[in-house]
Design an enzyme around this catalytic site. Sequence first.
Site, PDB file in Angstrom:
ATOM      1  N   GLU A   1       0.817  -1.215   0.000  1.00 17.32           N
ATOM      2  CA  GLU A   1       0.000   0.000   0.000  1.00 17.32           C
ATOM      3  C   GLU A   1       0.852   1.268   0.000  1.00 17.32           C
ATOM      4  OE1 GLU A   1      -3.847  -1.956   2.298  1.00 17.32           O
ATOM      5  OE2 GLU A   1      -2.314  -0.977   3.484  1.00 17.32           O
TER       6      GLU A   1
ATOM      7  N   ASP B   1     -12.457  -5.604  -2.325  1.00 10.93           N
ATOM      8  CA  ASP B   1     -13.330  -6.782  -2.261  1.00 10.93           C
ATOM      9  C   ASP B   1     -14.673  -6.342  -1.696  1.00 10.93           C
ATOM     10  OD1 ASP B   1     -11.262  -6.942   0.281  1.00 10.93           O
ATOM     11  OD2 ASP B   1     -13.336  -7.277   0.856  1.00 10.93           O
TER      12      ASP B   1
HETATM   13  N1  ADE Z   1      -9.556  -4.658   4.098  1.00 10.45           N
HETATM   14  C1  ADE Z   1      -9.757  -5.009   2.805  1.00 10.45           C
HETATM   15  N2  ADE Z   1     -10.784  -5.874   2.708  1.00 10.45           N
HETATM   16  C2  ADE Z   1     -11.238  -6.077   3.974  1.00 10.45           C
HETATM   17  C3  ADE Z   1     -12.256  -6.890   4.534  1.00 10.45           C
HETATM   18  N3  ADE Z   1     -13.012  -7.671   3.758  1.00 10.45           N
HETATM   19  N4  ADE Z   1     -12.435  -6.865   5.882  1.00 10.45           N
HETATM   20  C4  ADE Z   1     -11.644  -6.089   6.660  1.00 10.45           C
HETATM   21  N5  ADE Z   1     -10.659  -5.320   6.186  1.00 10.45           N
HETATM   22  C5  ADE Z   1     -10.456  -5.307   4.856  1.00 10.45           C
END
Ligand code: ADE
Length: 253
Positions: free
Chosen positions: A13, A215
């Site tokens: 990142e 996601d």
């Molecule tokens: N960071 C990126 N995706 C995530 C998720 N599904 N839950 C918690 N932190 C995240």
Amino acid sequence: MERLAILGALHEEIADLLAAMDPGATIHRIAMRDFHVGTLWGTPCVIALSRIGKVAAAATASIVIREFQVSQVIFTGLAGGLHADVDVGDVVVANTLMQHDMDARPLFGQHEIPLLGRVQFESDAALSKLLHDSAQDFVRRYGAAGDPAGATLAQPKVHAGLIATGDIFVSHNDEAQALRKRLPDALCVEMEGAAMAQVCYEFGIPFAVMRVISDRADHAAKTDFTAFLEKVARVYTAGILAPLLKSGALSAA
Ligand code: ADE
């Protein structure tokens, strides 16, 4: 000297930011973390990897504030989309953050930070607007150019709103649904923002949080997150921050 702190939870990142620092940056190792102090695109900065989770983020924020006299803090990284409008590839800039796993009931209200008497933390409006505007410019360019990493993202959007933080990687549909039901305003879920926000609030330091959606916090979250982290995360972070730092907007703020 007034410095900007830029924090991220994972190396990918912040990798392109570290690579772009002027030669001569110094590394200070404190509490098992490296703090890179120097100039990035003309702006005095300290950049650090917080590692994952609320404790890690809070510790890192405390260190940058106490040891490096920063005047503002930006946290950048990935998040899972919760809200129906928030898709993979979108950017979320927090205007408020809360800790969705904080629950000291019946002693305190649900999500209330005990003895601080508050649930949400507000990010700095001016700093967040700068990030939001730069993210808008970036996604316009990025969407028009096509994804250099070869992923098929629709034209990404930029959102401003509530970010929910907790020590849980949300990777089951039912967990995500429960969060959506409990926190209908939450745009996305991640694991550091509101912890850093609490520390900045307690120290009186302005802060902002910018997250790229990797996601949808569902059964595919692990695969989506990993692919996004490898291919896309760094492109967004550097692509959004570079124009801001080069323009001097963040050193003057
Ligand atoms: N960071 C990126 N995706 C995530 C998720 N599904 N839950 C918690 N932190 C995240």
